[in-house]
Design a protein around this motif. Structure first.
Motif, PDB file in Angstrom:
ATOM      1  N   ARG A   1      46.484  28.007  39.560  1.00 14.03           N
ATOM      2  CA  ARG A   1      46.236  28.461  40.928  1.00 14.03           C
ATOM      3  C   ARG A   1      47.528  28.981  41.559  1.00 14.03           C
ATOM      4  NH1 ARG A   1      42.754  27.520  45.364  1.00 14.03           N
ATOM      5  NH2 ARG A   1      43.828  27.200  47.345  1.00 14.03           N
ATOM      6  N   ARG A   2      48.636  28.294  41.307  1.00 14.51           N
ATOM      7  CA  ARG A   2      49.923  28.732  41.848  1.00 14.51           C
ATOM      8  C   ARG A   2      50.322  30.083  41.254  1.00 14.51           C
ATOM      9  NH1 ARG A   2      52.798  24.737  40.045  1.00 14.51           N
ATOM     10  NH2 ARG A   2      52.161  23.386  41.749  1.00 14.51           N
ATOM     11  N   ASN A   3      50.075  30.262  39.957  1.00  8.62           N
ATOM     12  CA  ASN A   3      50.435  31.517  39.305  1.00  8.62           C
ATOM     13  C   ASN A   3      49.670  32.710  39.861  1.00  8.62           C
ATOM     14  OD1 ASN A   3      52.180  30.104  37.649  1.00  8.62           O
ATOM     15  ND2 ASN A   3      50.831  30.089  35.875  1.00  8.62           N
ATOM     16  N   PHE A   4      48.421  32.484  40.300  1.00 11.17           N
ATOM     17  CA  PHE A   4      47.589  33.588  40.788  1.00 11.17           C
ATOM     18  C   PHE A   4      47.384  33.522  42.305  1.00 11.17           C
ATOM     19  CE2 PHE A   4      46.627  33.902  36.317  1.00 11.17           C
ATOM     20  CZ  PHE A   4      46.439  35.260  36.128  1.00 11.17           C
ATOM     21  N   GLU A   5      48.298  32.866  42.986  1.00  8.35           N
ATOM     22  CA  GLU A   5      48.216  32.787  44.450  1.00  8.35           C
ATOM     23  C   GLU A   5      48.220  34.199  45.043  1.00  8.35           C
ATOM     24  OE1 GLU A   5      47.544  30.568  47.714  1.00  8.35           O
ATOM     25  OE2 GLU A   5      48.149  29.623  45.835  1.00  8.35           O
ATOM     26  N   GLY A   6      47.191  34.511  45.828  1.00  7.73           N
ATOM     27  CA  GLY A   6      47.112  35.821  46.474  1.00  7.73           C
ATOM     28  C   GLY A   6      46.641  36.943  45.574  1.00  7.73           C
ATOM     29  N   SER A   7      46.285  36.652  44.332  1.00 11.12           N
ATOM     30  CA  SER A   7      45.855  37.705  43.416  1.00 11.12           C
ATOM     31  C   SER A   7      44.405  38.098  43.686  1.00 11.12           C
ATOM     32  CB  SER A   7      45.983  37.226  41.962  1.00 11.12           C
ATOM     33  OG  SER A   7      45.349  38.134  41.078  1.00 11.12           O
ATOM     34  N   PRO A   8      44.090  39.402  43.660  1.00 13.32           N
ATOM     35  CA  PRO A   8      42.696  39.831  43.814  1.00 13.32           C
ATOM     36  C   PRO A   8      41.894  39.704  42.526  1.00 13.32           C
ATOM     37  CG  PRO A   8      44.102  41.750  43.550  1.00 13.32           C
ATOM     38  CD  PRO A   8      45.013  40.549  43.550  1.00 13.32           C
ATOM     39  N   LEU A   9      42.545  39.279  41.425  1.00 14.18           N
ATOM     40  CA  LEU A   9      41.887  39.261  40.124  1.00 14.18           C
ATOM     41  C   LEU A   9      41.185  37.945  39.817  1.00 14.18           C
ATOM     42  CD1 LEU A   9      44.731  40.911  37.989  1.00 14.18           C
ATOM     43  CD2 LEU A   9      42.707  42.031  38.945  1.00 14.18           C
ATOM     44  N   LEU A  10      41.830  36.828  40.139  1.00 18.01           N
ATOM     45  CA  LEU A  10      41.347  35.528  39.687  1.00 18.01           C
ATOM     46  C   LEU A  10      41.434  34.504  40.812  1.00 18.01           C
ATOM     47  CD1 LEU A  10      40.431  33.724  37.253  1.00 18.01           C
ATOM     48  CD2 LEU A  10      42.846  33.225  36.874  1.00 18.01           C
ATOM     49  N   ARG A  11      40.373  33.724  40.948  1.00 15.32           N
ATOM     50  CA  ARG A  11      40.337  32.627  41.920  1.00 15.32           C
ATOM     51  C   ARG A  11      40.287  31.312  41.150  1.00 15.32           C
ATOM     52  NH1 ARG A  11      37.693  31.327  46.837  1.00 15.32           N
ATOM     53  NH2 ARG A  11      38.440  29.257  47.409  1.00 15.32           N
TER      54      ARG A  11
END
Length: 519
Positions: free
Chosen positions: A214-224
Motif C-alpha cells: 500500500r505504501r509503494n502504491f500510495e496515490g497511484s491510479p493503477l492499484l488500490r
C-alpha cells in the motif's frame, strides 16, 4: 489417526494411478521381474483413462485443503514439472467448504482477547469466502467503518505438520525408487511448500506485506491496496478495509459496467513491472480470485489487490539481471543472455559462453518466429530456466515466484484483451528503468545515496592508511617503511585540510550537477 490418514492417501493415490510413474520408473531402473509384476498388479481393478495431470489434480482435491495448497505451490515450479502436469495443477482452486461461523467467532475472541461484541458493532457469521487456510467474514467496527475479517481455520498447525510429515515420507520413498522423482527434487519442493504454508499461517506477516505494498502504491491510479487495522489483527486474525468491486474473472460484467478492458490489461502489465523493477517487492499470488476491479467512485477501472500471504522480493542485482535479460531477449542478443548467466555466478565459471548461447538460441528462436503479441514473456523465462538446467544452474526461488506471477499477469491481460502485446507494453518500462540505473539520473541518485557517508568516511582515510601501513611494518621492521610512517604522521594535518577542501569542491560539483539535471 496418522495410520488412517496414510491409508487414505495411499488409496487415493492408487485409485488415481499416481503410483504408476514411480513404480514403472523403479522397475525400469532396477530391471527387477518382481517389481514388473508389482506394477502389473497395481493396475488390476481400475481404469485409468484420464491424462496423468488431471488424475493428479483430482487426487489432490480429494485429499483436502493442505494437498490442494501443495498442488498450487507445485504448479509454480514449471522449471521442474512437465508442461501437462503444471497446466493441470494451475487449475486448482480453493474449493473448500467453510467452517461454522461460531468457530470463527471463538478464534477471533481468542486471537484479539475481547468478546466479539466489544470488537465489532456488527459481525456477519456467514463467511463470504472460504479457502484452504482461512475464511473471510464481513463486519463493521464501532466507529462505523466496514471491514473484512480473515480468520485461520481452527487447529491448522497440527494438521499441517501431520500432512507435511507424510509428504516427506512419500518424497523420500520416491527419491529412492524413481529416477524421474529424483529429477523433480520432491523434498526441495516440500521444503518450499513448508515455508509458504507457515508464512500464510502468520496473518501479522500478511498484514505487514499489505502495508508495504500500500505504501509503494500510495496515490497511484493503477492499484488500490486496502488499509490494515492493526488493533484488530493478530497471528490468527486479520482485519482490513472492506473492498468493493467486480472479480477480474467476470469479463462480461466488467464490460457491462463500462470498464475499459484494454486499458486494464495494459495497467496490469505496468503494475507488475513497477513492482518488480522499481520497488523490488511484488504480490506473488495474483490469480483471479485475489483481484477485484473497482466499478464505482475513485476506484473505477482500477485494480484492487487482495490476499497478501505470498510476496516476492528482489535485490538490485536481481532487478538488473532481469532487466538486461528481458532487453537482450527482445533484441535476440543470445550471447548477452549467456554472459549474464556467467556474470551472475549461477553457472560454473568454466562454462563455455558459446555453448550456453547455443542452448538459449535453440530455446528461444522457435518462440520469436511467432507474432510479438503471441509471445509469452513468462514462457520465455520458463524455457530459459529449463535450458539452464543442463549447465547446473540453480534457479533462485525469487525468480521462480516472479515467473509464476508473470504467467498470471499475462493470462489475465490476454483474457481482458486478446490483442495485448506484452512486449510493446513492457519494453518502454524496462528501458526507462535501465536509463534510471545506468544513465545520468542513476548517477545522481547513487551520488545522493553515497554522499551521506562522505562526511564520516573521508576524514578517516589518513588514519586508516596509517593503521594499515603500521600493521604491515611491524613484522618486517623495514627502515624505509618506518620512515614513510613518520612522514605520514607529520603530514596528517595537511592531508586532512586537503581532503576537507576536496570534499567541499566535490559537494559543490555535485550540487551543480543536480542543478543542471533539474534544469
Amino acid at each position: 489417526m496418522r495410520i488412517v490418514r496414510l491409508v487414505k492417501i495411499l488409496y487415493v493415490a492408487w485409485r488415481h494411478g499416481l503410483d504408476e510413474i514411480a513404480a514403472s520408473g523403479a522397475a525400469a531402473t532396477f530391471r527387477s521381474p518382481w517389481l514388473l509384476r508389482a506394477v502389473r498388479l497395481l493396475h488390476l481393478g481400475r481404469k485409468l483413462q484420464a491424462p496423468r495431470g488431471q488424475r493428479l489434480r483430482e487426487a489432490l482435491e480429494s485429499l483436502g485443503p493442505i494437498f490442494v495448497k501443495f498442488g498450487q505451490v507445485l504448479s509454480t515450479r514449471r522449471d521442474l514439472l512437465p508442461p501437462d502436469i503444471a497446466d493441470e495443477l494451475a487449475l486448482l482452486q480453493d474449493r473448500v467448504p467453510p467452517f461454522p461461523g461460531e468457530l470463527a467467532v471463538k478464534a477471533i475472541e481468542k486471537g484479539l482477547g475481547k468478546p466479539i461484541d466489544a470488537l465489532f458493532d456488527d459481525f456477519d457469521r456467514k463467511p463470504v469466502a472460504s479457502a484452504s487456510i482461512a475464511q473471510v467474514h464481513f463486519a463493521r467496527l464501532k466507529d462505523g467503518r466496514e471491514v473484512a475479517v480473515k480468520v485461520l481455520r481452527p487447529n491448522m498447525a497440527p494438521v499441517i505438520e501431520r500432512d507435511l510429515e507424510l509428504l516427506r515420507t512419500a518424497g523420500t520413498l520416491l527419491v529412492k525408487v524413481s529416477a524421474d522423482a529424483r529429477r523433480l527434487r520432491p523434498l526441495d519442493v516440500i521444503d518450499e511448500f513448508d515455508k509458504y504454508l507457515h508464512d500464510e499461517l502468520d496473518l501479522i506477516r500478511e498484514a505487514a506485506n499489505a502495508t508495504q505494498l500500500r505504501r509503494n502504491f500510495e496515490g497511484s491510479p493503477l492499484l488500490r491496496v486496502p488499509e490494515m487495522f492493526w488493533d484488530w489483527c493478530s497471528t490468527e486474525v486479520l482485519t482490513m478495509e472492506r473492498m468493493r468491486g467486480i472479480p477480474i474473472g467476470q469479463v462480461e460484467r466488467m464490460r457491462a459496467a463500462g470498464i475499459d478492458l484494454k486499458r486494464l490489461s495494459r495497467d496490469g502489465v505496468e503494475i507488475f513491472f513497477t513492482q518488480v523493477f522499481r520497488h523490488g517487492f511484488f504480490h506473488a499470488d495474483m490469480h483471479p480470485g485475489n483481484i477485484l476491479v473497482g466499478d464505482a467512485g475513485p476506484d473505477f477501472n482500477r485494480y484492487i489487490a487482495l490476499d497478501f500471504g505470498i510476496v516476492g522480493t528482489l535485490s538490485d542485482f536481481d532487478k538488473n539481471y532481469l532487466a538486461q535479460n528481458f532487453l537482450a531477449f527482445f533484441r535476440r542478443d543470445y550471447r548477452r543472455v549467456a554472459e549474464l548467466h556467467v556474470e551472475s555466478g549461477w553457472v560454473p565459471a568454466t562454462t563455455r559462453v558459446e555453448e550456453l548461447e547455443g542452448a538459449v538460441r535453440a530455446c528461444c528462436e522457435p518462440v520469436f518466429d511467432r507474432p510479438l503479441k503471441e509471445i509469452s514473456l513468462g514462457l520465455v523465462l520458463m524455457r530459459l530456466f529449463q535450458a539452464s538446467r543442463r549447465f547446473n544452474v540453480e534457479i533462485q526461488p525469487q525468480l521462480v515466484l516472479l515467473q509464476k506471477t508473470l504467467l498470471n499477469i499475462e493470462g489475465l491481460g490476454r483474457q481482458l484483451d486478446p490483442d495485448l502485446d506484452l512486449w510493446v507494453t513492457a519494453k518502454p518500462i524496462l528501458e526507462r528503468w535501465m536509463r534510471e540505473q545506468i544513465g545520468l539520473e542513476g548517477l545522481v541518485d547513487r551520488m545522493k545515496l553515497e554522499s551521506r557517508q562522505w562526511a564520516r568516511l573521508l576524514p578517516e582515510l589518513p588514519r586508516l592508511a596509517h593503521d594499515a601501513l603500521a600493521r604491515q611494518a611491524r613484522p618486517q621492521a623495514d627502515p624505509a617503511v618506518r620512515e614513510l610512517l613518520v612522514r605520514l604522521v607529520a603530514e596528517q594535518r595537511r592531508t586532512r585540510r586537503w581532503l576537507a577542501g576536496f570534499m567541499a569542491l566535490t559537494l559543490a560539483g555535485f550540487g551543480a550537477l543536480i542543478w543542471l539535471t533539474v534544469l
